[in-house]
Motif scaffolding. Sequence first.
Motif, PDB file in Angstrom:
ATOM      1  N   PRO A  65     -20.565   9.733  11.866  1.00 20.21           N
ATOM      2  CA  PRO A  65     -20.994  11.139  11.890  1.00 20.21           C
ATOM      3  C   PRO A  65     -21.787  11.499  13.138  1.00 20.21           C
ATOM      4  N   ALA A 116     -19.932  13.403  15.820  1.00 27.46           N
ATOM      5  CA  ALA A 116     -19.492  14.780  15.575  1.00 27.46           C
ATOM      6  C   ALA A 116     -20.215  15.752  16.509  1.00 27.46           C
ATOM      7  N   ALA A 118     -13.926  15.250   3.752  1.00 25.78           N
ATOM      8  CA  ALA A 118     -14.538  14.599   4.913  1.00 25.78           C
ATOM      9  C   ALA A 118     -13.762  13.339   5.270  1.00 25.78           C
ATOM     10  N   GLY A 150     -21.136  16.270  11.385  1.00 27.51           N
ATOM     11  CA  GLY A 150     -21.474  14.980  10.798  1.00 27.51           C
ATOM     12  C   GLY A 150     -22.293  15.179   9.535  1.00 27.51           C
ATOM     13  N   VAL A 164     -17.383  14.799   8.948  1.00 28.98           N
ATOM     14  CA  VAL A 164     -17.324  13.369   9.243  1.00 28.98           C
ATOM     15  C   VAL A 164     -18.504  12.670   8.586  1.00 28.98           C
ATOM     16  N   THR A 165     -18.233  11.613   7.836  1.00 33.78           N
ATOM     17  CA  THR A 165     -19.298  10.832   7.217  1.00 33.78           C
ATOM     18  C   THR A 165     -18.989   9.349   7.352  1.00 33.78           C
ATOM     19  N   ASP A 166     -20.023   8.531   7.331  1.00 39.07           N
ATOM     20  CA  ASP A 166     -19.817   7.081   7.441  1.00 39.07           C
ATOM     21  C   ASP A 166     -19.806   6.401   6.085  1.00 39.07           C
ATOM     22  N   LEU A 178     -24.669  17.333  13.888  1.00 39.50           N
ATOM     23  CA  LEU A 178     -25.039  16.403  12.830  1.00 39.50           C
ATOM     24  C   LEU A 178     -26.086  17.048  11.936  1.00 39.50           C
TER      25      LEU A 178
END
Length: 213
Positions: A133, A136, A128, A85, A111-113, A139
């Motif tokens: 995140p 994940a 990504a 994340g 993974v990112t928001d 993080l």
Amino acid sequence: MLVEPIAERLARWRADLAAGRGDRVAAEAEAVLTTIAHDAESVVTALAAGRSDAATLLARLAGLADDDAGLDAVVERLLSADSIGILSDGPRTVSVLEALARRTDEIVPLVTDRPSVARGLLAVGAHAVVDDPAAADRLLLPAVAVHETRVWSSSRILDAADRATAADATAVLVHVRPLAHLDAEARLRFRPPPWVTDRADERWTVPWRPTVG
């Protein structure tokens, strides 16, 4: 001994400013300058008193000026991660990802928001997906400063860390500039900007800490 690392740090701060991240630069600078001022005072006091630990104190300050210190310790914790994340595309996070890429050929899902973070990572050759995140496997928590188990960052980032910890107590890895590790005295002097908040959680992992003394 301090010239090159400090020059590199200033270059990274300039890059952050150019990318519109001036608020984060100001917060990191405050933490770094707090540590430098406190440690420099300790060195001067020790020299004036003729104390034998003056050289040790100076060596500690010089060691903290190395922005790459501790990267390997963070990367070691990421090598076994199924996904990572990502909460920032700042230079410290990018440095961690670059160090990870040098250690393994495996492409670990990021993974990112935030679409803006995804675009920032794409600009440096990392890809990504936009999702939560905190879900994940690991993080990365980019901190403005750290003191023992207390971490300073934005409330958004700390909230994501809380969610990750709720799912997996070992999920959160804190990464911070070496000079932003505050000792007890520097913590009392640290004056973070209004957007920075702090939280303590002993379950969060700080993979590397400076050697004291």
